[in-house]
Design an enzyme around this catalytic site. Sequence first.
Site, mmCIF file in Angstrom:
data_model
loop_
_atom_site.group_PDB
_atom_site.id
_atom_site.type_symbol
_atom_site.label_atom_id
_atom_site.label_comp_id
_atom_site.label_asym_id
_atom_site.label_seq_id
_atom_site.Cartn_x
_atom_site.Cartn_y
_atom_site.Cartn_z
ATOM 1 N N TYR A 60 -4.214 2.333 13.318
ATOM 2 C CA TYR A 60 -2.881 1.788 13.561
ATOM 3 C C TYR A 60 -2.917 0.826 14.749
ATOM 4 O O TYR A 60 -2.272 -0.223 14.736
ATOM 5 C CB TYR A 60 -1.874 2.917 13.806
ATOM 6 C CG TYR A 60 -1.686 3.787 12.595
ATOM 7 C CD1 TYR A 60 -0.876 3.376 11.545
ATOM 8 C CD2 TYR A 60 -2.333 5.018 12.485
ATOM 9 C CE1 TYR A 60 -0.707 4.161 10.412
ATOM 10 C CE2 TYR A 60 -2.168 5.812 11.352
ATOM 11 C CZ TYR A 60 -1.360 5.372 10.329
ATOM 12 O OH TYR A 60 -1.200 6.153 9.214
ATOM 13 N N ASN A 65 5.505 1.116 3.128
ATOM 14 C CA ASN A 65 4.865 0.166 2.215
ATOM 15 C C ASN A 65 5.336 0.442 0.781
ATOM 16 O O ASN A 65 5.079 1.511 0.245
ATOM 17 C CB ASN A 65 3.347 0.319 2.313
ATOM 18 C CG ASN A 65 2.593 -0.480 1.280
ATOM 19 O OD1 ASN A 65 3.124 -1.383 0.644
ATOM 20 N ND2 ASN A 65 1.326 -0.139 1.117
ATOM 21 N N CYS A 67 -2.515 0.502 2.230
ATOM 22 C CA CYS A 67 -2.168 1.302 3.409
ATOM 23 C C CYS A 67 -3.077 2.523 3.535
ATOM 24 O O CYS A 67 -3.185 3.100 4.615
ATOM 25 C CB CYS A 67 -0.699 1.688 3.391
ATOM 26 S SG CYS A 67 -0.146 2.531 1.905
ATOM 27 N N HIS A 68 -3.766 2.890 2.449
ATOM 28 C CA HIS A 68 -4.691 4.026 2.518
ATOM 29 C C HIS A 68 -5.894 3.720 3.416
ATOM 30 O O HIS A 68 -6.594 4.628 3.840
ATOM 31 C CB HIS A 68 -5.168 4.431 1.114
ATOM 32 C CG HIS A 68 -5.904 3.361 0.388
ATOM 33 N ND1 HIS A 68 -5.256 2.370 -0.333
ATOM 34 C CD2 HIS A 68 -7.231 3.111 0.267
ATOM 35 C CE1 HIS A 68 -6.154 1.565 -0.873
ATOM 36 N NE2 HIS A 68 -7.359 1.988 -0.517
ATOM 37 N N GLU A 70 -13.821 3.652 -2.669
ATOM 38 C CA GLU A 70 -14.214 2.368 -2.116
ATOM 39 C C GLU A 70 -15.570 2.438 -1.416
ATOM 40 O O GLU A 70 -16.376 1.513 -1.533
ATOM 41 C CB GLU A 70 -13.136 1.847 -1.162
ATOM 42 C CG GLU A 70 -11.854 1.473 -1.890
ATOM 43 C CD GLU A 70 -10.801 0.853 -0.993
ATOM 44 O OE1 GLU A 70 -11.114 0.502 0.182
ATOM 45 O OE2 GLU A 70 -9.661 0.692 -1.463
#
Length: 152
Positions: free
Chosen positions: A91, A114, A122-123, A149
């Site tokens: 953040y 979001n 946002c993950h 990912e």
Amino acid sequence: MVKQYKKMETDIGPLTLCANDKGMTHVFFGWKEGQEEEQNFFLTKAALEIEEYLKGERKHFTLPLFPKGTPFQERVWDALREIPYGETRTYSDIAKRIGKPKAYRAVGMANHRNPLSILIPCHRVIGADGSLVGYGGGTAIKEYLLELEKGN
């Protein structure tokens, strides 16, 4: 503008996709009750791209996105879209990126609001200590997406 909805079943549970005649406006976890399913080009394309992403075949989305928020929220969401696939940011990193280094809590609130989960990643935002703090779909889904990912 008329909004149209599409339900999508995925490995991470059902999603509700929402678009208008210009592009995507929302991706919700779960099914928004009371919404009739309809079809338009953007909903069909979003379902295909999300399916490819969840299979590890897509790293970037090509859909036009129209999230509605405050100017601050929209700056945060733009910064989230810059986080490369397979990487994370804190953040605080996002707050610095948008020129508001002390606004990390406000960044967290914007992240929480979001409207286009998955499409605006946002993950990929984690706590300063590396923890998987909050996610609209739950931390198990956040962990799943981050592992997906990392594996690609």
